[in-house]
Design a protein around this motif. Structure first.
Motif, PDB file in Angstrom:
ATOM      1  N   GLU A  54       1.887  10.496 -16.575  1.00 23.25           N
ATOM      2  CA  GLU A  54       2.809   9.340 -16.561  1.00 23.25           C
ATOM      3  C   GLU A  54       3.140   8.905 -15.136  1.00 23.25           C
ATOM      4  N   ALA A  55       3.305   9.871 -14.223  1.00 22.44           N
ATOM      5  CA  ALA A  55       3.605   9.512 -12.826  1.00 22.44           C
ATOM      6  C   ALA A  55       2.439   8.743 -12.210  1.00 22.44           C
ATOM      7  N   GLU A  56       1.234   9.095 -12.626  1.00 19.63           N
ATOM      8  CA  GLU A  56       0.048   8.390 -12.109  1.00 19.63           C
ATOM      9  C   GLU A  56      -0.063   6.988 -12.713  1.00 19.63           C
ATOM     10  N   GLN A  57       0.289   6.865 -13.978  1.00 24.75           N
ATOM     11  CA  GLN A  57       0.276   5.529 -14.603  1.00 24.75           C
ATOM     12  C   GLN A  57       1.262   4.604 -13.889  1.00 24.75           C
ATOM     13  N   THR A  58       2.431   5.142 -13.568  1.00 27.65           N
ATOM     14  CA  THR A  58       3.440   4.368 -12.838  1.00 27.65           C
ATOM     15  C   THR A  58       2.895   3.963 -11.473  1.00 27.65           C
ATOM     16  N   GLN A  59       2.284   4.927 -10.786  1.00 30.65           N
ATOM     17  CA  GLN A  59       1.727   4.640  -9.464  1.00 30.65           C
ATOM     18  C   GLN A  59       0.625   3.580  -9.570  1.00 30.65           C
ATOM     19  N   LEU A  60      -0.196   3.683 -10.618  1.00 29.88           N
ATOM     20  CA  LEU A  60      -1.281   2.712 -10.813  1.00 29.88           C
ATOM     21  C   LEU A  60      -0.738   1.293 -10.958  1.00 29.88           C
ATOM     22  N   ILE A  61       0.297   1.121 -11.769  1.00 31.10           N
ATOM     23  CA  ILE A  61       0.789  -0.246 -11.974  1.00 31.10           C
ATOM     24  C   ILE A  61       1.500  -0.764 -10.721  1.00 31.10           C
TER      25      ILE A  61
END
Lengths: 143, 143
Positions: A54-61
């Motif tokens: 989830e932290a990576e998804q946030t960083q991606l967006i």
């Protein structure tokens, strides 16, 4: 043993290194019809966005939005198109494309539309420099 | 005065209500060639992802992933395609599409590819029920 991230050879061949963000490599597709960036999260074995933490998804967006804004300003585009398809290249990659109401594929998608028209060498270097400057400026503004 | 969110008439006409998540309306496109969901953040005046607040961007990608997983399981798809184009409908909307290596548009994009083939009424109700159940189950698993 942890698998190591390696850029897919097809992405390496079709795109040019532009910038390294915290999660993603940002690369430019060599197609002068529309400034087209590709973000590739440096995580091995990923094919779908929902496989990221989830932290990576946030960083991606966040990185996608940073890149979108820099691209919109630099390219003076009418619209940003975002996509994660991966039907041909299985490594997770995220397109951010500057679109113009006058471009060759408008209002259709860029994927599968016609053939890339490579940049001239001088235009390419100018665009890479402008995009790096815009990313740098927007990154600093976020700190 | 704050502008109120209203679903764009074109999205309202082309899609069916499926689920209301915290940020987004989730709607099904009536095209039986590939189960195709559209997420519309309930925020007025938005055309680009980067115009959303950071907390909303985070929520959008989490909801996109929740929907992607539910769709992948329900539709037994080979791949998820994600896109935010908005070249025709200016209201910010986010596509999550189940793709099959055997579908009519593979490996090209779904946008602009052929014509929608509406579901039969029974198939449509079955799919809506299955998708709602899968979303519900995945939502509970996250709590």
């Amino acid at each position: 043993m942890t698998q190591q991230f390696q850029l897919h050879p097809r992405l390496a061949a079709d795109t040019l290194a532009l910038y390294s963000l915290d999660l993603c490599e940002v690369r430019l597709l060599n197609d002068s019809r529309f400034p087209w960036l590709v973000l590739i999260p440096r995580r091995a074995g990923m094919g779908e966005v929902h496989q990221l933490l989830e932290a990576e998804q946030t960083q991606l967006i966040f990185e996608s939005s940073l890149v979108s804004q820099a691209l919109l300003e630099t390219a003076r585009a009418d619209k940003i198109n975002i996509g994660a398809l991966g039907n041909l290249v299985p490594q997770l990659h995220w397109h951010v494309v500057a679109r113009y109401k006058t471009d060759a594929c408008w209002p259709g998608p860029v994927w599968g539309c016609g053939k890339p028209v490579p940049y001239g060498e001088e235009d390419l270097q100018t665009l890479l420099t402008k995009l790096r400057d815009a990313l740098q400026t927007n990154l600093k503004a976020r700190l």
